[in-house]
Scaffold this active site. Structure first.
Site, PDB file in Angstrom:
ATOM      1  N   GLY A 128      -4.588  -3.353   6.341  1.00 22.90           N
ATOM      2  CA  GLY A 128      -3.665  -2.986   7.494  1.00 22.90           C
ATOM      3  C   GLY A 128      -3.951  -1.634   8.091  1.00 22.90           C
ATOM      4  O   GLY A 128      -4.435  -0.942   7.155  1.00 22.90           O
ATOM      5  N   GLU A 152     -10.981   1.146  -3.832  1.00 20.63           N
ATOM      6  CA  GLU A 152     -11.285   0.916  -2.418  1.00 20.63           C
ATOM      7  C   GLU A 152     -11.862   2.167  -1.734  1.00 20.63           C
ATOM      8  O   GLU A 152     -11.248   3.464  -1.815  1.00 20.63           O
ATOM      9  CB  GLU A 152      -9.955   0.692  -1.533  1.00 20.63           C
ATOM     10  CG  GLU A 152     -10.267   0.206  -0.130  1.00 20.63           C
ATOM     11  CD  GLU A 152      -9.068  -0.025   0.323  1.00 20.63           C
ATOM     12  OE1 GLU A 152      -8.192  -0.644  -0.250  1.00 20.63           O
ATOM     13  OE2 GLU A 152      -8.855   0.036   1.702  1.00 20.63           O
ATOM     14  N   ASP A 187      -6.915   3.301  -3.467  1.00 23.40           N
ATOM     15  CA  ASP A 187      -7.928   3.639  -2.352  1.00 23.40           C
ATOM     16  C   ASP A 187      -7.824   5.060  -2.083  1.00 23.40           C
ATOM     17  O   ASP A 187      -6.985   5.600  -1.970  1.00 23.40           O
ATOM     18  CB  ASP A 187      -7.116   2.731  -1.360  1.00 23.40           C
ATOM     19  CG  ASP A 187      -7.660   3.040   0.253  1.00 23.40           C
ATOM     20  OD1 ASP A 187      -8.824   3.144   0.308  1.00 23.40           O
ATOM     21  OD2 ASP A 187      -7.220   2.299   1.368  1.00 23.40           O
ATOM     22  N   SER A 193       0.938  -1.074   0.135  1.00 21.64           N
ATOM     23  CA  SER A 193       0.020   0.057  -0.287  1.00 21.64           C
ATOM     24  C   SER A 193       0.939   1.096   0.089  1.00 21.64           C
ATOM     25  O   SER A 193       1.755   1.357   1.038  1.00 21.64           O
ATOM     26  CB  SER A 193      -0.934   0.144   1.037  1.00 21.64           C
ATOM     27  OG  SER A 193      -1.645   1.199   1.267  1.00 21.64           O
ATOM     28  N   LYS A 220      -1.044  -1.283  -4.446  1.00 20.81           N
ATOM     29  CA  LYS A 220      -2.339  -0.261  -4.099  1.00 20.81           C
ATOM     30  C   LYS A 220      -1.874   1.100  -3.954  1.00 20.81           C
ATOM     31  O   LYS A 220      -0.707   1.454  -3.192  1.00 20.81           O
ATOM     32  CB  LYS A 220      -2.887  -0.702  -2.777  1.00 20.81           C
ATOM     33  CG  LYS A 220      -3.557   0.333  -2.050  1.00 20.81           C
ATOM     34  CD  LYS A 220      -4.468  -0.537  -0.961  1.00 20.81           C
ATOM     35  CE  LYS A 220      -4.745   0.515   0.424  1.00 20.81           C
ATOM     36  NZ  LYS A 220      -5.577  -0.376   1.288  1.00 20.81           N
ATOM     37  N   LYS A 255      -2.634   5.245  -3.023  1.00 25.82           N
ATOM     38  CA  LYS A 255      -3.767   5.889  -2.269  1.00 25.82           C
ATOM     39  C   LYS A 255      -4.129   7.322  -3.331  1.00 25.82           C
ATOM     40  O   LYS A 255      -3.164   7.821  -3.873  1.00 25.82           O
ATOM     41  CB  LYS A 255      -3.184   6.665  -1.049  1.00 25.82           C
ATOM     42  CG  LYS A 255      -2.938   5.488   0.087  1.00 25.82           C
ATOM     43  CD  LYS A 255      -4.077   5.109   0.662  1.00 25.82           C
ATOM     44  CE  LYS A 255      -4.042   4.253   1.698  1.00 25.82           C
ATOM     45  NZ  LYS A 255      -5.211   3.707   2.417  1.00 25.82           N
ATOM     46  N   ASP A 298     -13.963  -0.230   2.766  1.00 30.89           N
ATOM     47  CA  ASP A 298     -13.218  -0.400   3.897  1.00 30.89           C
ATOM     48  C   ASP A 298     -13.907   0.193   5.018  1.00 30.89           C
ATOM     49  O   ASP A 298     -14.758  -0.390   5.889  1.00 30.89           O
ATOM     50  CB  ASP A 298     -12.019   0.194   3.591  1.00 30.89           C
ATOM     51  CG  ASP A 298     -10.763   0.363   4.937  1.00 30.89           C
ATOM     52  OD1 ASP A 298     -11.338   0.105   5.964  1.00 30.89           O
ATOM     53  OD2 ASP A 298      -9.526   0.578   4.531  1.00 30.89           O
ATOM     54  N   LYS A 313     -10.576  -5.454   8.209  1.00 30.77           N
ATOM     55  CA  LYS A 313      -9.236  -5.166   9.077  1.00 30.77           C
ATOM     56  C   LYS A 313      -9.961  -5.656  10.619  1.00 30.77           C
ATOM     57  O   LYS A 313     -10.813  -4.928  10.884  1.00 30.77           O
ATOM     58  CB  LYS A 313      -8.925  -3.662   9.340  1.00 30.77           C
ATOM     59  CG  LYS A 313      -8.454  -3.324   7.873  1.00 30.77           C
ATOM     60  CD  LYS A 313      -8.260  -1.628   7.959  1.00 30.77           C
ATOM     61  CE  LYS A 313      -7.772  -1.267   6.524  1.00 30.77           C
ATOM     62  NZ  LYS A 313      -7.321   0.269   6.381  1.00 30.77           N
TER      63      LYS A 313
HETATM   64  O1  OSB Z   1      -7.091   2.618   4.009  1.00 32.47           O
HETATM   65  O2  OSB Z   1      -6.395   0.780   4.137  1.00 32.47           O
HETATM   66  C1  OSB Z   1      -6.122   1.780   4.461  1.00 32.47           C
HETATM   67  C2  OSB Z   1      -3.294   2.898   6.618  1.00 32.47           C
HETATM   68  C3  OSB Z   1      -3.678   3.829   7.439  1.00 32.47           C
HETATM   69  C4  OSB Z   1      -4.870   4.164   7.230  1.00 32.47           C
HETATM   70  C5  OSB Z   1      -5.676   3.556   6.385  1.00 32.47           C
HETATM   71  C6  OSB Z   1      -5.546   2.700   5.527  1.00 32.47           C
HETATM   72  C7  OSB Z   1      -3.736   2.048   5.537  1.00 32.47           C
HETATM   73  C8  OSB Z   1      -3.147   1.378   4.865  1.00 32.47           C
HETATM   74  C9  OSB Z   1      -2.478  -0.019   5.121  1.00 32.47           C
HETATM   75  O3  OSB Z   1      -3.215   1.501   3.600  1.00 32.47           O
HETATM   76  C10 OSB Z   1      -1.204   0.137   5.121  1.00 32.47           C
HETATM   77  C11 OSB Z   1      -0.496  -0.960   5.958  1.00 32.47           C
HETATM   78  O4  OSB Z   1      -0.880  -1.122   7.139  1.00 32.47           O
HETATM   79  O5  OSB Z   1       0.430  -1.528   5.373  1.00 32.47           O
HETATM   80 MG    MG Z   2      -8.345   1.527   3.026  1.00 35.13          MG
END
Ligand code: OSB
Ligand code: MG
Length: 369
Positions: A291, A214, A189, A136, A162, A164, A239, A263
């Site tokens: 995560g 996402e 995401d 991510s 992934k 953001k 999520d 999660k």
């Molecule tokens: O939306 O998945 C999410 C990290 C903090 C807050 C929200 C998210 C995330 C991540 C996870 O994308 C990253 C990781 O734990 O490896």
């Molecule tokens: Mg997410």
């Protein structure tokens, strides 16, 4: 069994890099560790992985500390319970506060594993010996920087990328990744940063064969997601909108998503994760393990639950040392060259807890008996 002592710790391991999403940047990440001790001498550790600010979920690190010490402890200390279902029934009077509940719940799963001499995977009914891992990638300052990190992770074997996104940081980036890396498994995401009025921008992304999109819309929505899903072919993955198996049932009924990111912290623990997994499996909705930048303790539970059969997409499970200068377990997991993590088959957490490190990074401590 009975819990006779709970130690609630706020632990802060320094971050070596920040993590930026559509809701803001995580620059320091205290977490809550729960140590639970039974009347017959078993000890379990769990993690409440809420973020330090209420921008992902309303719960925060400090709120978890408060709810655990002022409300959860008195409901469970010295009360007899047989299994996790019973434990969660004791916690029923508390509405919400899933992260706080998960800290205790996961500690109890570790105790059950020790008591029954079965690994977490076996206790949960996991069927996969290894789980596929994706990276991510947070929002970077430039596209160039993002492309460099994508290359690094692909070279290391990560099985999907992934990224953001947020309004204005989306199409150009996806285009650049597709141009440079071809048809890799790629997803986005948005962490709730769009609304239906942005539908044109989201429809443009729909042409890039993304594995999934996402949480594009509001954290508390399943209706607009349903409208959006009816207009794009890219599967929507929820999520933030899913906090329970009931939420999953409603979202499936409304066709608000085709995939769910589970999660454990967000949904109140491993038992609820399993319930969401089960209802999704019955309805042909694939799931995967997200995560929240957990320490090796929280990640261990994520790995165990991700061994259930309907976890069919790669997990967000970057090694703890991508984000933190240190960890709370001695022998943390690693991602192999093919992008997999082995699911431990040992009893207990599956990784050796480092109590010295926990003590070293503890900022606040409450003992309840
Ligand atoms: O939306 O998945 C999410 C990290 C903090 C807050 C929200 C998210 C995330 C991540 C996870 O994308 C990253 C990781 O734990 O490896
Ligand atoms: Mg997410």
């Amino acid at each position: 069994m009975k819990l006779k002592k709970l130690t609630i710790l706020k632990v802060n391991i320094p971050m070596i890099t920040s993590f930026t999403t559509g809701f803001g940047s995580v620059t320091s990440r205290p977490t809550v560790i729960v140590k639970a001790e039974t009347d017959d001498g078993l000890v379990g550790f769990g993690e409440s992985s809420a973020l330090p600010f209420p921008n992902y979920e309303s719960e925060t690190t400090d709120i978890c500390m408060l709810v655990l010490k002022d409300y959860i402890a008195s409901l469970v200390l010295n009360k007899e319970f047989k299994n996790v279902e019973d434990l969660m029934n004791l916690l029923k009077p508390i509405k919400g506060h899933n992260f706080a509940k998960t800290g205790l719940e996961t500690a109890v799963w570790m105790i059950l594993s020790l008591k029954e001499k079965k690994s977490l995977k076996e206790l949960l009914g996991g069927t996969q010996d290894k789980i596929a891992i994706g990276e991510s990638l947070g929002i970077k300052d430039t596209i160039k920087e993002t492309l460099e990190e994508v290359k690094l992770r692909l070279d290391q074997g990560f099985r999907r990328i992934k990224i953001k996104i947020k309004p204005g940081w989306d199409l150009e980036l996806v285009k650049a990744i597709r141009e440079k890396f071809g048809d890799i498994d790629l997803m986005v995401d948005a962490n709730s940063s769009y609304t239906l009025s942005d539908i044109d921008a989201l429809k443009k992304l729909d042409n890039y064969s993304l594995m999934m999109m996402e949480q594009p819309l509001s954290n508390d929505d399943i209706v607009d997601h349903s409208i959006l899903q009816s207009q794009i072919k890219t599967p929507i993955c929820l999520d933030e909108s899913i906090h329970s198996a009931e939420d999953a049932r409603r979202a499936i009924y409304l066709k608000s998503c085709k995939i769910i990111n589970i999660k454990p912290g967000r949904v109140g623990g491993l038992l609820e994760s399993k319930k969401i997994h089960d209802i999704c499996q019955k309805n042909n909705i694939g799931v995967w393990c997200g995560g929240l930048l957990e320490t090796g303790i929280g990640r261990a539970f994520n790995i165990a639950v991700a061994s259930l059969p309907n976890y069919i997409y790669p997990a967000d499970m970057s090694p703890v040392n991508f984000f933190y200068s240190d960890d709370l377990v001695k022998d943390s997991f690693f991602v192999d060259k093919d992008g997999y993590i082995k699911v431990p088959s040992t009893v207990g957490l599956g990784f050796e807890i480092d109590e010295e490190k926990i003590t070293k990074y503890t900022k606040e401590k409450k003992v309840l008996e």
